[in-house]
Structures are given as C-alpha cells and as structure tokens.
Design an enzyme around this catalytic site. Sequence first.
Site: not given
Length: 712
Positions: A441, A630, A660
């Site tokens: 991320s 995601d 995610h």
Amino acid sequence: MDLLQSLQHLANDNLTFFTPTSGTTGAAAATARRFAAAFAAILRHGRHLGPAMSHLAQVAPKFDLDESTPGNGYRSLMEVVQICVDRAVQRCRHVAAHRKSLFFRAGANAAEIEAVAAALGQLRALLVLAAKMAAAAKGGRLFPDGEDNEEEEEEEEGEEGISAVVLREYSTMHNGCFYGRCLGFQFVPSLRPFLQTLAIGLVSFGENYRNRDPGIGVAAGSLFTSGKFALDPELRGAEFERLTQNLDVHFWKSFWNLTETELLASVASLTAVQVGLCRALAVPPEPLELPLARDPSRSVTVAPPGAHLGPAPLHLRLLSYHLRQGQDSAALSALSRQDGGPWTPSPFSWRRGPPLPPSPGLLVHFHGGGFVAQTSRSHEPYLRGWARDLGTPILSVDYALAPEAPFPRALEECFYAYCWALRHCRMLGSTAERVCLAGDSAGGNLCLGVSLRAVALGVRVPQAVLAAYPVTLVQAAASPSRLLTLLDPLLPLGVLCQCLGAYAGTLGEGSRSPPPPGPPVGEGLILRGLRGGAAWLGGLLRGRPPPKTESSPNSDGESSEDPPEDSLEDPPKFLGYPEGFRPLRTGGPPAIFGKIPPKPPRDPFMSPLLAPDSLLGGLPPIHLVACALDPMLDDSVALARRLRALGRPVTLRVVPGVPHGFLSLAPLSPECRRAGGLCPQKFPKKLPKIAQNPPNSPQNRLHSLKPPKNRF
C-alpha cells in the site's frame, strides 16, 4: 446472461406474489408493499445491467497489461456486479421457497431484498460512469485525465476533465447500503465475519471518539452501542457512511493504530513465526557518503531527513530467522532503542547453533497504513514468515506519519534508511550483494519513490522491488477500480482521499494540529469491538426498512424512481443515465470536494505514475502484486503498462477475491494466506545485476520477465 435471466424470472414471480390487492391494509399489507417495491426495482435494474455489462466486456481487454494478465478496474467492476446479481438471485430464491411458511421472517427478508435492490441500483450507476471514462480514455489510460503529461495538462487548463466530473458525481452517491446487509459481499466468504466485526467496532469507536472518560459508564454505553449496531444492519450502514463522510484523518489514524496495542500484538505473536532476532533500532541523523553507481571512485553525500520535523533519530526494526554474524555486535547493540526493550536472544536460537555467516541478501521493508498510521510492529507477523522463507535479514522502517509529517518526510526517511543499510550491511548480518525493497500500500509507494530517488541521485538502485497493492497516483483521481471505493469497507472514498490529502499536504494547516479528543486507545475499546462481533455472530437480525430510496415505497405504497428529497444537484446530462433513473444520494456533503484539491503537486517521487521516462527507465525489476477487487488495482496496472512500454522488466499478479491489505489479514483467511505466500516467491535466490546498465540496453532486454498466469 443466464444469471440475469434467472434474476428476472425470480423477481417477477415474487413481485406477482407480493403485489397487494386493493383494499388490503395492516402490517402485512405494508410489508407486502415493501417486497413489491423492492422486486420491481430489481426488475428495472436487471433489464439494464445486461447491455451495460456487454459493453464493458468489449472494452475491458484494451486496458489489460497483456493477454496473460487480465486485470483492470473495468473487469473488477463487472465481477462485482456479477457477484451482486448472484447474491440477488439467492435472496430471491430464498424468498420464493419460504414465503408461504409460517416461520418466514417477512420483515428481515424484506430488508434483505431492499438492500440488494439498492446495491444493484448503485452498481448500475457505476457502470454508466465506467462507460463514460472508457469513452474518454486516451491511449488506453485507466486514469482518463490523471496520467496526462505537463504539456497536455496545460492545453486542457480551464477545462474540467472527465475525472473531476466523475469524482463529483460518485462522491455524492449513497453507499450505506453496502455497509449494512451487503457488507463485503464481493470478497471471499472467510473474511465476512471479520468485516462484520470490524464495521461494528468502527461505528462503536466513532460514537465514543470524543469522550475521554474511561469510566464504567462509558464502557457500558459502548457495549450497548456495539450490540445495537450488530443487531441493526441498516443503522450500522448509515453510521458507517456518516463516519466516512464527516470524520477527519485523525479519527482513522486512531482507529487503525489499535493494531499497535499490547493486546493485539500479543495475540498476533502467538501465531507468528519465531525468529532468532527481532530488535528495535534508533539510528542517529548523520550524513552518509555513498559511491556513485557508474563511477565508484566518486561519492555523493546523503543528508539526514529534515523536512517538517527537522533532524531526528530514525526508527528501524531488524528481523532475522537465523542469528548471523554482525547482528550480535556491540555496534548494533548500541543502536537498540528503549521502546524495543533490552535485546535478548530468542529462546529458540539455541536450536540453530552459533551465528551463521552474513547473508548475501537484505530486504528493506516499508509498512502500509495509508501514510498516516501503523508501524513495523503491526506488520511484523508476516515479516517473520518472510524472514524464514527468504533466509535473509529484513530491515523494516518506521517512517514519520502524515498529516503531522507530510511528503517528503516519509520518503526522506525511507531513502536514508536504504542508504544506511547499504553502508552498514555487515552490522545487519548481510553482505548486501542483493538488496531488495518491499512494501504494501503506502509502503509500496515508498519503495518506488526510494528507487526513483536512487536513480536520480546516481547511487546504487535495489536489485528488485516488490510492491503489494501500491498507491502510484497520490491524487483524488477517478479510475474504474477507484469507483469500488463506493462499496469497499476497508478503503471507502472519503478515507482514501483523507489519507492521500494528508500525505500530499493538501488538507490545510488545520489538519496538522493535535487530533481532537478521543477515547483512550487500549484493550477496553478493542474488547468492546470484539463483544460487538460476538453479538453479531450470535444475534438475530431484525428487519428494519431503510431510509426512503428508489426501491422503497412512497407514502402511497407505490415504488418511485424519483431521488430522495435530500438529493444534491442533478448530475451532468452527458453522463448518460437512462431516462427516469438516478442513483441514490447521500444526505451529507460530498466526501471529498471542498476538502482536498483533486490534483496536488505533480511530484514524480510522490506519484511514481507521473515520473518521466528518464526516471522510470532506470528502475530495477518491479514485481507488483495487486487485488482484483481493490480500489487501488488500476494504480498497479497503469504503472505496469508504462514500464512495459519502456521495455523495463515488470511482473503483475492480480489476486482474486481478497481485499486491499490482505498481507495483514493472513491469519483470518486461507485465501489471504495463499495470496501472501506469493510475495516471497518474487525474490529469487539470484537476481540479475541490471541496475547499472542504460535503460534500454540489450542487457536489460535480456532480463525481461514474463508475467505469470493470473491464477494461484
């Protein structure tokens, strides 16, 4: 589509059964009208979903990385619609099979049908927006006007792009229907109990966020709050929507940092792999001298981080499955920081004998958390497994967090940590023959930023980069996958934009002030969330009609396609909604506009997708692991397409069914564990040393990597 035909048949059969006859009154008649209105809405939406899906099915392949890697936001949106239609078929079939039973819970089933009808309507609107973005896309871009170069941007100055129009439109759309009974329907079933518990804990946390009183009265009130949200999905969905629309980044920072508490850390450590070394370090801010990659006889000075906060010690965490030479040195012991506690060898290290020779590899890791929350400690469980599987030391960086320390502070600290690791690799138990970067991320963004900065400065670049579901465009920009923020419980639109704005520094000076009062972050709050989850698992859901929507009856008992009275302005006509159809609207202000400028500074080190070819051409092999469902999927696909066009070695693996952040969810789901197991496989034992070659040299082309098939 056979599934849509089944939906139409079942909905029509149920509509005929529940259509009230003239003169009927009472509670049963009111419930029948609710059923009839919901089934009528399902019929309307079902008739339009087929053509919209067929159109996107023709468009979607144009945006894939290649034929062997099917994956982009258009495909993801179609998959979500198919899953929702399947859910609607199951609910309609259940009602048809039990509607005459004495034990049929009419209220609860009516609420289920209303929820799925509202979800189908909102997804129908997203298909319209996706079709408009596909029509406006230039050269197969997934971000219609978010990837333009400076020249194109200057030409379009003064004109509102399709991205801004779509953002304004879907940021006003109602999403509470996706956070109640339909919460997490798109993900694998093994994750749904966790998502329910998370949602209950979140809304309970939100109700008590501004109350610091730790007394028993507050605890009892929170227990009651958790219970009511567990038993009332519609109330939970409405409160979840309110929180994502109204609460600032400090709330999300506080909530996500619950993973840093002693209770959760202790629970996680019970299932984590035992390692020979886990030591917290504090590195003093001192200038570093590094040789230039192309001319080792010359060097460059790397200054310590100084943006926003000034010079300060850099916090790191060193993990190693085997104790190696150098890791037991006095020099490393001198860097041990107090919050990590005094270092002692692992009780399991005696099984592995004396320190092993230094490893030829070293992995530098940057954690996720939206740039605003968490530390290496909350990501330690899966890093311990990586340390065992890779057999190399792992150095994880605790960089400064936004909004108190926006860009470029985190990047400065991560780049400094990378350079420090190169200089002091022997102390870390490695010869640094192969140094790789990894992050998830926000951490994936920082991996790419550090690599680009190494290219720009001329120092050694890492041999490979693993970026799991990274953010590559730090903007409030629209793409087909980012439309999924309307229904994603882990990454809603308002939360995503708050985090991106905090890192970009566009939230304003007020966002850097101390956070508003909140409850103490401790075990009591977590236990209340767990109690809420237990209440959900064991409670009986009661039926409760949602607020008046397109699929809800009006005062006369008739269904209406008119939007609620609190709808905002009409959508632009060119968006092309069918006549008589408008998506449901939220009752609050837009989630992003008025808070965050849609386009922060176009800095390539902040948004790697905007980097010029001269920088991208110097990157090492990039391994991207993304999630099909995601909202950040298009960030990975768009970057992979740019790298492939430049002839750079890049792989993209699109994992189905998981959300995610799946690396941190591995203990909760076998699908997340399998997805997490893909990441260590991206670091082979021997990596080609191509970083020092010119971007398009024959040597580099020889090392291009063929993407694997999109399957486990």
